[in-house]
Design a protein around this motif. Structure first.
Motif, short mmCIF file in Angstrom:
data_model
loop_
_atom_site.label_atom_id
_atom_site.label_comp_id
_atom_site.label_asym_id
_atom_site.label_seq_id
_atom_site.Cartn_x
_atom_site.Cartn_y
_atom_site.Cartn_z
N LEU A 37 -4.98 0.50 8.27
CA LEU A 37 -4.38 1.73 7.76
C LEU A 37 -2.91 1.83 8.14
O LEU A 37 -2.08 2.26 7.34
CB LEU A 37 -5.14 2.94 8.29
N ASN A 40 -0.86 -0.72 6.04
CA ASN A 40 -0.80 -0.39 4.61
C ASN A 40 -0.50 1.09 4.35
O ASN A 40 -0.80 1.62 3.27
CB ASN A 40 -2.13 -0.77 3.94
N TYR A 45 -1.78 3.14 -3.26
CA TYR A 45 -3.19 3.51 -3.31
C TYR A 45 -3.57 4.43 -2.15
O TYR A 45 -4.18 5.49 -2.35
CB TYR A 45 -4.06 2.25 -3.28
N LEU A 46 -3.21 4.04 -0.90
CA LEU A 46 -3.60 4.86 0.25
C LEU A 46 -2.88 6.21 0.26
O LEU A 46 -3.48 7.24 0.59
CB LEU A 46 -3.32 4.10 1.55
N HIS A 47 -1.60 6.20 -0.11
CA HIS A 47 -0.84 7.45 -0.10
C HIS A 47 -1.43 8.47 -1.07
O HIS A 47 -1.41 9.67 -0.81
CB HIS A 47 0.62 7.18 -0.45
N LEU A 50 -4.46 9.80 1.15
CA LEU A 50 -4.33 10.20 2.55
C LEU A 50 -3.10 11.04 2.85
O LEU A 50 -3.07 11.74 3.86
CB LEU A 50 -4.32 8.95 3.44
N PHE A 54 -3.48 8.85 8.71
CA PHE A 54 -4.13 7.55 8.69
C PHE A 54 -5.14 7.35 9.82
O PHE A 54 -5.40 6.22 10.22
CB PHE A 54 -3.07 6.43 8.74
N PHE A 59 -9.59 8.97 6.86
CA PHE A 59 -9.88 7.85 5.95
C PHE A 59 -11.29 7.98 5.37
O PHE A 59 -11.50 7.91 4.16
CB PHE A 59 -9.73 6.54 6.72
N ILE A 63 -10.96 8.73 1.37
CA ILE A 63 -10.94 7.52 0.56
C ILE A 63 -12.27 7.39 -0.16
O ILE A 63 -13.33 7.37 0.48
CB ILE A 63 -10.66 6.27 1.41
N THR A 389 -13.33 -2.92 3.83
CA THR A 389 -11.92 -2.53 3.83
C THR A 389 -11.15 -3.69 4.45
O THR A 389 -11.46 -4.12 5.57
CB THR A 389 -11.70 -1.24 4.65
N TYR A 395 -10.35 -1.15 -0.29
CA TYR A 395 -10.66 -0.04 0.61
C TYR A 395 -12.00 0.58 0.23
O TYR A 395 -12.16 1.09 -0.87
CB TYR A 395 -9.56 1.02 0.56
#
Length: 580
Positions: A37, A40, A45-47, A50, A54, A59, A63, A389, A395
């Motif tokens: 986390l 990345n 994608y994560l932003h 989340l 993080f 998560f 996610i 993940t 993820y």
């Protein structure tokens, strides 16, 4: 505590590293997800989910659990030229392509250097465990049937290939420095040959010349080893001629292969050629591996999942040699290894290695809630689907493998591979899984043991064109006595049909016997070589030779047409199975 073996460590230090790795599972997994986390954090994608938070709890809460369909648009954007940070802060160096023979469609999955490092780590730790259990395993050479598939490219120029191809072409394979990387009978040039037929021939030729040094025979999958023996049956006379004359056949046109094989051949060796001829000329090829390679201590290949159908064939060829199924990995991630390599093939379980990726598990058949647990929280006997993940941009990705917890090595759970998700047959309201079909065919195979026949390959489909619909199984058979013509016994094969039905699920048997909504099961015997033709079809569609697995449940209409055009005879169960 993302532990790695130090290649310069001694045996005791390596054992301690393995113990630390399997005791400290929770700590390593928590550190793994935190690091993924953090690395990345700024990916698109994560932003999206989340928004700058993080921690592990955030998560898990935000996610979503995803399938390939969900992440495919992101992967295709990178394939078409967008930066890797759409999903991964580390550069996406290429893509692996799943075989596509199980689920029907190939998947393009992101790859980076971390994946190759994990494969190297797994090879090292597997070799170490083998040496702990098999005396003298490191004191000879491996005849390893390893192949590559030429890569293609995406519109952006990134390579697309099999995971094994990336590894064999990487420095991790070329620069094997560990004393736990077993020496092979085949030089790297043979592995990297772009023509699989030439590569197979040269693997066998090198292995036969060095037969006294071979301590193990190995391939990625059991099906590959069976194909190697079938290839030997076809070409042994030509191989003997090469050894007798110290000349490589002219059709081996790959210059690198010719040069390295010529060097290994050395001087003419008529004595060795005569010995090989004597063994290959015998009526039965039972125990041929032990006879041709007399110092072999074990056979190594994957025999779980779809590969279970080849166990009896390998046992026939290898006699009483242990069949070792060591590792569990896929295009998505490296998962684990078999800590008990000398167990029976039917009893193989894989210990998950906690520093390969962050693993979660979705409880199968949970009716009222979506229950997801961490690696350390799985329960003995329960069935789970794995979520991965990884550093490469997956993820909470559903891999699609159904596993059962069978035990623990220290704190590391051990899993039995059960089946692929959604690979099943159905006519009415019944669902027959891949695992059930494999078990049923295994029972039917026992009916053949009293005869000269052996089942070499099979696949199934649900024929709904008939009224009522019925299950169809295509069988390819061969004679154990190689000098005999294939003779089919109608009564025996009719009994095989019944034996399959007798060992299918309760719902199938009830619908078949009491309600009559499923018709009699049918076995269609196909001509010898038909399943090689099916394999060649899938390879022409992009599958890799080394990745190819005959699908237990066939979905491709073109592959079915190929099978149908090669049917020799048809047999039906002559009575319904008992409903209970």
């Amino acid at each position: 505590m993302s532990l790695r073996f130090d290649l310069n460590e001694g045996l005791e230090e390596k054992l301690q590293s393995l113990e630390d790795l399997t005791w400290n599972v929770k700590q390593i997994q928590d550190e793994m997800v935190a690091d993924i986390l953090t690395v990345n954090a700024n990916t698109e994608y994560l932003h999206r989910f989340l928004h700058g938070k993080f921690d592990k709890e955030h998560f898990k809460k935000n996610i979503p659990i995803v399938t390939y369909k969900d992440v495919q648009p992101y992967i295709e954007r990178i394939a078409n030229g967008e930066p890797s940070d759409v999903i991964s802060a580390q550069p996406i160096t290429g893509f692996t392509r799943s075989s596509g023979t199980s689920g029907g469609k190939q998947k393009l999955l992101p790859l980076n250097m971390n994946f190759l490092e994990n494969i190297k780590f797994l090879r090292n730790i597997c070799a170490f465990v083998i040496c702990r259990h098999i005396d003298g395993a490191e004191q000879g050479k491996v005849m390893k049937f390893a192949f590559i598939k030429p890569e293609s490219t995406t519109p952006s120029g990134l390579l697309v290939g099999a995971a094994s191809t990336y590894f064999y072409k990487s420095d991790h394979f070329r620069n094997q420095t560990s004393n736990f990387d077993f020496a092979c009978t085949s030089p790297t040039e043979i592995v990297l040959c772009r023509d699989n037929k030439q590569s197979m021939y040269c693997h066998l030729l090198c292995g036969l010349v060095q037969r006294e040094e071979v301590v193990s025979v190995s391939a990625a999958f059991a099906s590959t080893l069976v194909r190697a023996i079938n290839f030997l049956e076809e070409y042994w006379k030509e191989l003997c001629s090469n050894i007798r004359m110290a000349q490589v056949s002219e059709w081996i046109e790959d210059t690198s292969c010719r040069n390295c094989v010529s060097e290994i051949l050395g001087e003419p060796n008529p004595e060795l050629a005569n010995l090989i001829e004597q063994e290959c000329n015998q009526i039965s090829w039972g125990g041929i591996i032990s006879r041709l390679w007399p110092n072999t201590k074990f056979v190594e290949c994957i025999v779980t999942g779809q590969m279970t159908q080849y166990i009896s064939t390998l046992e026939f060829y290898s006699k009483e040699l242990p069949i070792v199924s060591m590792n569990y990995l896929a295009s998505e991630a490296v998962f684990g290894m078999n800590m008990n390599p000398l167990c029976k093939p039917q009893d193989v379980s894989y210990t998950f290695i906690p520093n390969m990726a962050y693993f979660e598990f979705l409880l199968v058949d949970e009716v009222n809630e979506l229950k997801i647990v961490d690696l350390v929280d799985v329960k003995l006997g329960c069935y789970y689907e794995t979520l991965v993940t990884s550093y490469a941009g997956l993820y909470r990705y559903r891999v699609g493998d159904i596993l059962q917890v069978t035990g623990f090595y220290n704190n590391a759970p051990q899993f039995r591979f059960v089946r692929r998700k959604d690979v099943a047959l159905s006519i009415d309201v019944e669902t027959t899984t891949e695992e059930e079909l494999l078990k049923a065919v295994t029972h039917a195979r026992m009916v053949l043991e009293s005869s000269d026949l052996m089942l070499t390959d099979f696949t199934c489909y649900a024929d709904i064109s008939t009224k009522p619909g019925h299950y169809v199984i295509y069988w390819e058979l061969k004679a154990k006595n190689k000098n005999k013509i294939l003779e089919l016994d109608d009564k025996l094969l009719t009994e095989c049909c019944y034996k399959v039905e007798e060992n299918l699920g309760i719902r199938y048997r009830k619908l078949r016997s009491k309600e009559g909504s499923i018709g009699a099961l049918e076995i269609r015997v196909v001509q010898p070589g038909t399943f090689d033709s099916v394999m060649n079809f899938f390879i022409s569609q992009g599958a890799s030779f080394v990745q190819y697995k005959t699908p237990v449940c066939l979905k491709s209409s073109d592959a079915l047409a190929n099978l149908e055009s090669n049917v020799l005879t048809r047999y039906f169960s002559d009575k319904p199975p008992p409903p209970l």
